[in-house]
Design an enzyme around this catalytic site. Structure first.
Site: not given
Ligand code: IPM
Ligand code: MG
Length: 350
Positions: A135, A185, A217, A241, A245
């Site tokens: 990042y 990884k 993975d 990240d 999710d």
């Molecule tokens: C998160 C989001 C952010 C990230 C984006 C919006 C920059 O996806 O907080 O997970 O990738 O960290």
């Molecule tokens: Mg995110």
């Protein structure tokens, strides 16, 4: 207690308004001041993280954020995208430890797309490193090489960056079920070989926590196959990240999940795990519970007020038990409510 409030874009202002009401109702004598972050800040100042916001955020004990981003700004140059504001505040405030719990509320068991027996009782914590990795790595960019476009990003970690996030994760595991899974990884990437080496070394300081390792993975697969095998998961910025999710969706509703991003002194930025949902912005239908639960995390981590945090969480459980549901978690037979009414219900339960 000084709190910098950043409503942001999309549904941000609506959900933050409810969280602010809940915080106000607790009568803790907090001082709140609002500022701009994200697309709204780009529109007003040309900068997604303007000077004035930086001053306020740096002076505050904690930051409460709604969400940033939206299609309106997607074509902007990178420095003028809402996401750059979010990455900027994380980096500037040194918020390296991102805690993303994924908890399945029993009342919402049917909201998950997974079989109830796979997710019933799910309670995992993803600890994501937030200020390093690909990042922020240099060099980066898109340039011309040998007559064609060439895209470049750099993944890197220092051992001290890895060690400090591992320590946060081990400490968190100690307060839970004493199991930590470190995700990397290492079969392909040297950077994450170092991650594993440092994880093993750090683990020697925590003999009471059971440390395991998993390739990313496989971790993605195990999270949907048997998510309850996990207690705390620790990983880098990029993998975290993605996995966070995935973990959030095990619970069926990203609209329920709070998050905390902490520095070394427990100063923190608190925000829902979900995004700005431009499609439903301004309609008063967004679920404010993740933001309200983010306030509970703020009280717990930054202000060490477990009692107040517990009151908010109990109030949220109560409104779910009473059948109040926003559209994202609605099921037939329940009471469908909008953002404001959900806030009212939480206030009443408090
Ligand atoms: C998160 C989001 C952010 C990230 C984006 C919006 C920059 O996806 O907080 O997970 O990738 O960290
Ligand atoms: Mg995110």
């Amino acid at each position: 207690m000084k709190i910098c409030v950043l409503p942001g874009d999309g549904i941000g202002p609506e959900i933050v308004a409810e969280a602010v009401r809940v915080l106000g109702a607790l009568d803790l004598g907090v001082e709140m001041e609002e500022a701009l972050l994200g697309g709204c800040a780009v529109d007003a100042t040309g900068n997604p993280y303007p000077e004035a916001t930086q001053k306020l955020a740096q002076a505050a004990d904690a930051v409460l954020l709604g969400a940033v981003g939206g299609p309106k700004w997607d074509k902007n140059v990178r420095e003028q995208r809402p996401e750059s504001g979010l990455l900027g505040i994380r980096k500037q405030l040194g918020l390296f430890a991102n805690l993303r719990p994924a908890i399945l509320y029993p009342e919402l068991a049917n909201a998950s797309t997974l079989k109830p027996e796979v997710v019933a009782g799910l309670d995992i914590l993803i600890v994501r490193e937030l200020t390093g990795d690909i990042y922020f790595g240099q060099p980066r960019g898109i340039e011309m090489r040998n007559g064609e476009r060439f895209g470049l990003n750099t993944m890197h970690y220092t051992e001290s960056e890895i060690r400090r996030i591992l320590r946060v994760a081990f400490e968190a595991a100690r307060k839970r079920n004493r199991k930590l899974c470190s995700v990397d990884k290492m079969n392909v990437l040297e950077c994450t070989q170092l991650w594993r080496d440092v994880a093993i070394e750090t683990g020697r300081e925590y003999p009471d926590v059971e440390l395991s390792h998993m390739l990313v993975d496989n971790a993605a697969m195990q999270l949907v196959k048997n998510p309850k095998q996990f207690d705390v998961v620790v990983t880098g910025n990029m993998f975290g990240d993605i996995l966070s999710d995935e973990a959030s969706m095990l619970t069926g509703s990203i609209g329920m999940l709070p998050s905390a991003s902490l520095d070394a002194n427990n100063k923190g930025l608190y925000e829902p795990s979900h995004g700005s949902a431009p499609d439903i912005a301004g309609k008063g239908v967004a679920n404010p519970l993740a933001t309200i639960l983010s306030v509970a995390m703020m009280l717990r981590y930054t202000f060490a007020n477990e009692a107040a945090a517990g009151r908010i969480e109990a109030a949220v459980k109560k409104v779910l038990a009473q059948g109040f549901r926003t559209g994202d978690i609605f099921e037939p037979g329940m009471k469908k409510v909008g953002t404001r009414e959900m806030g009212d219900a939480v206030l009443a339960a408090l």
